[in-house]
Motif scaffolding. Structure first.
Motif, PDB file in Angstrom:
ATOM      1  N   MET A  33      39.839  32.897  18.532  1.00  0.00           N
ATOM      2  CA  MET A  33      40.172  32.970  17.123  1.00  0.00           C
ATOM      3  C   MET A  33      41.667  32.886  17.044  1.00  0.00           C
ATOM      4  O   MET A  33      42.385  33.359  17.915  1.00  0.00           O
ATOM      5  N   LEU A  34      42.122  32.284  15.999  1.00  0.00           N
ATOM      6  CA  LEU A  34      43.492  31.840  16.015  1.00  0.00           C
ATOM      7  C   LEU A  34      44.260  32.293  14.792  1.00  0.00           C
ATOM      8  O   LEU A  34      43.786  32.218  13.674  1.00  0.00           O
ATOM      9  N   LEU A  35      45.443  32.736  15.076  1.00  0.00           N
ATOM     10  CA  LEU A  35      46.371  33.098  13.999  1.00  0.00           C
ATOM     11  C   LEU A  35      47.676  32.407  14.311  1.00  0.00           C
ATOM     12  O   LEU A  35      48.131  32.448  15.463  1.00  0.00           O
ATOM     13  N   THR A  36      48.266  31.743  13.339  1.00  0.00           N
ATOM     14  CA  THR A  36      49.620  31.245  13.568  1.00  0.00           C
ATOM     15  C   THR A  36      50.547  31.823  12.513  1.00  0.00           C
ATOM     16  O   THR A  36      50.141  32.060  11.381  1.00  0.00           O
ATOM     17  N   GLN A  67      41.102  38.608  26.345  1.00  0.00           N
ATOM     18  CA  GLN A  67      42.506  38.317  26.606  1.00  0.00           C
ATOM     19  C   GLN A  67      43.181  37.783  25.355  1.00  0.00           C
ATOM     20  O   GLN A  67      42.567  37.048  24.578  1.00  0.00           O
ATOM     21  N   ALA A  68      44.435  38.160  25.160  1.00  0.00           N
ATOM     22  CA  ALA A  68      45.226  37.605  24.059  1.00  0.00           C
ATOM     23  C   ALA A  68      46.322  36.739  24.659  1.00  0.00           C
ATOM     24  O   ALA A  68      46.891  37.080  25.694  1.00  0.00           O
ATOM     25  N   SER A  69      46.595  35.584  24.038  1.00  0.00           N
ATOM     26  CA  SER A  69      47.679  34.721  24.506  1.00  0.00           C
ATOM     27  C   SER A  69      48.590  34.373  23.335  1.00  0.00           C
ATOM     28  O   SER A  69      48.122  34.180  22.214  1.00  0.00           O
ATOM     29  N   VAL A  70      49.877  34.297  23.636  1.00  0.00           N
ATOM     30  CA  VAL A  70      50.852  33.901  22.614  1.00  0.00           C
ATOM     31  C   VAL A  70      51.599  32.684  23.121  1.00  0.00           C
ATOM     32  O   VAL A  70      52.031  32.657  24.281  1.00  0.00           O
ATOM     33  N   PHE A  71      51.727  31.684  22.279  1.00  0.00           N
ATOM     34  CA  PHE A  71      52.539  30.518  22.633  1.00  0.00           C
ATOM     35  C   PHE A  71      53.039  29.875  21.343  1.00  0.00           C
ATOM     36  O   PHE A  71      52.618  30.261  20.242  1.00  0.00           O
ATOM     37  N   THR A  81      56.644  27.910  15.055  1.00  0.00           N
ATOM     38  CA  THR A  81      55.305  28.471  14.846  1.00  0.00           C
ATOM     39  C   THR A  81      54.864  29.213  16.102  1.00  0.00           C
ATOM     40  O   THR A  81      54.884  28.640  17.197  1.00  0.00           O
ATOM     41  N   ALA A  82      54.466  30.461  15.911  1.00  0.00           N
ATOM     42  CA  ALA A  82      53.891  31.219  17.035  1.00  0.00           C
ATOM     43  C   ALA A  82      52.388  31.294  16.817  1.00  0.00           C
ATOM     44  O   ALA A  82      51.926  31.478  15.689  1.00  0.00           O
ATOM     45  N   ALA A  83      51.642  31.133  17.897  1.00  0.00           N
ATOM     46  CA  ALA A  83      50.178  31.194  17.788  1.00  0.00           C
ATOM     47  C   ALA A  83      49.664  32.347  18.631  1.00  0.00           C
ATOM     48  O   ALA A  83      50.153  32.604  19.733  1.00  0.00           O
TER      49      ALA A  83
END
Ligand code: SAH
Length: 505
Positions: A33-36, A67-71, A81-83
């Motif tokens: 699931m995605l948040l930007t 797991q959470a990932s940020v890029f 933009t951070a996702a």
């Protein structure tokens, strides 16, 4: 190129192929699931400082549920933009849990891995904790500045539809764009889903935006939940500080955030209304409802605990000891109170003492100490000790509660207890309650001449209790005041009698 199994429509994918960190077979989509979060405030790459995440790096964080990932799919001076991606492990979620009998598959086949839900809030709290708290060591002034921010949530469940979504964000100054997602493109006849692809725009401090998301995503999702701890109220107040009070839908927000646990909602709503005095009328209604429930069902035990809490709250105590705490009913109320209070009024240390190892075990279980937040855990302490012996661990308390305990002590040990409480522990105030034996005639099921409990060594009349308490007060330098607990009878008084001792200066 993105993986062929990727379910995200091209137009919605915020990761231009060149920057996609998870190409081909590794691509976790659609299990994400995605948040930007984007900004166009030049230099936009300052977003990296605000979020404490470097724009050139992919960073991964293990979560209890996956797991959470940020890029950063884009990072240049004009736009950054951070996702945040979440890879929720649906099997891991249920491992070790018992199956629900009516819907055995539900725990494996559900929407949790694909939508923005409370898991996303948990991830925001962990991955962006510094940003959420409004701190930024490299750009402190920027953390305090409202900047243009755009949030995209690819799949946000909105129970209550677009109208409810707007009611949540528009009062906070957001421009809301929402695209309903149909259940399945191949079966249009299945119709609309509760899911929306949502874009929110606002010029706002990043910390405020994150706290709005933290609270409102689970509110919109409104997923059923079986258990909500009292800690949730603390979180709601922490993240709702500065905005929830003034939000026109604050009651609904509190109600949904606390998963419709009426008793928690009532506390939260009353606190919110009390905090700003805005809505005294509503507050009255809630208090009245509370009272009705109480009058129908309240036990003497609850009345007693409430009376004790009232005294403790009125004197703004910081360190409380509950002597003869039993299974921890008062400790529980004290913990709740410390979770709700403003920092300046918070009870900082709660100590329970009992001679019985077994009741302390029960207290530990009932209070679910290992499930409390670290802050709450650090406040509570249980000690096995006898009240007729001096114990060096018991010093420096503002208040001591001795609730329905003295009648369990042999009369010839009472003098030893008096010295322990009033000479060695010597709190600024002490509350002692004990049965009023005169009232026993009112208990139909209690044979004449019997005490209320088999372990009671004595029960006193009002005159006997007052003589004892006045004597103690005089000998140890305290003032004493008496109160009735429970409905008072004109002839025999109230079922419980209470003495409040206050140390003379
Ligand atoms: N205060 C609690 C429990 C009351 S029952 C409540 O209001 O619910 C009395 C408690 O006093 C019991 O848990 C018992 O184990 C404890 N107690 C009895 N004698 C004691 C002693 N000498 N020292 C410490 N605790 C004692």
């Amino acid at each position: 190129m993105r993986d062929a199994r990727c379910a995200m429509p091209d137009a919605q994918c915020p990761m231009p192929d060149a920057r996609c960190p998870m190409p081909n077979a590794q691509c976790p989509i659609p299990n994400i699931m995605l948040l930007t979060i984007s900004t166009t405030r030049v230099p936009a790459t300052d977003l990296g400082y605000l979020l404490h995440k470097h724009p050139d790096r992919l960073q991964c964080f293990p979560m209890t549920f996956g797991q959470a990932s940020v890029f950063y799919p884009e990072a240049n001076a004009e736009k950054c933009t951070a996702a945040l991606l979440l890879d929720v492990d649906p099997v891991g979620l249920v491992r070790g849990k018992s199956k629900s009998d009516d819907r055995p598959l539900e725990q494996y086949v559900n929407d949790r891995p694909y939508v923005a839900s409370s898991f996303l809030s948990v991830a925001l709290g962990k991955v962006f904790s510094t940003a959420l708290s409004g701190r930024c060591k490299d750009r402190p002034e920027l953390a305090e500045t409202p900047i243009p921010l755009t949030v995209n949530l690819s799949v946000l469940p909105c129970r209550g539809g677009e109208k409810f979504l707007r009611e949540m964000f528009e009062p906070l100054g957001y421009q809301v764009a929402a695209k309903p997602l149909i259940l399945d493109a191949q079966f249009p006849e299945w119709g609309a889903s509760p899911y929306f692809s949502v874009e929110l725009q606002n010029t706002i401090r990043l910390a405020d935006l994150l706290s709005h998301l933290y609270v409102l995503i689970p509110v919109l999702d409104d997923d059923k939940h079986y258990w909500v701890s009292d800690d949730e109220i603390e979180k709601l107040f922490r993240h709702g500080e500065g905005w929830l009070n003034a939000h026109p839908a604050r009651e609904q927000i509190a109600d949904r955030y606390l998963k419709r646990q009426r008793h928690l909602t009532r506390i939260a709503v009353a606190q919110l209304a009390e905090a700003d005095n805005l809505d005294q009328e509503k507050l009255e209604v809630y208090h009245q409802q509370e009272e009705e429930v109480l009058e129908q069902r309240i036990s003497l035990n609850e009345q007693r605990l409430d009376a004790v809490m009232e005294v403790l709250k009125a004197s703004n105590v910081k360190r409380v000891v509950d002597l003869g705490c039993g299974e921890g009913k008062l400790l529980r109320l004290l913990l709740k109170e410390s979770a709700l209070a403003k920092p300046s009024q918070r009870i900082e240390q709660i100590t329970g003492v009992d001679v019985s190892h077994r009741v302390l075990e029960i207290a530990t279980e009932r209070l679910q100490i290992e499930r409390l937040s670290p802050a709450q855990q650090s406040r509570i302490q249980l000690i096995q000790s006898s009240l007729i012996y001096r114990d060096s661990r018991l010093t420096d308390f503002d208040a001591a509660a001795v609730i329905e305990v003295i009648e369990h002590l042999d009369l010839d040990r009472l003098a030893a207890f008096e010295r322990v409480l009033f000479e060695f522990v010597r709190p600024k105030s002490a509350i002692v309650t004990t049965p009023n034996i005169e009232y026993n005639v009112k208990f139909e099921n209690l044979p004449a001449g019997k005490f209320r409990h088999r372990d009671h060594r004595f029960e006193w009349t009002r005159a006997e209790f007052q003589t004892w308490a006045n004597g103690v007060a005089e000998r140890f330098g305290f003032a004493v005041e008496f109160r009735c607990v429970g409905t008072e009878d004109a002839e025999v008084g109230s079922p419980t009698q209470m003495a409040i001792f206050t140390q003379c200066k």
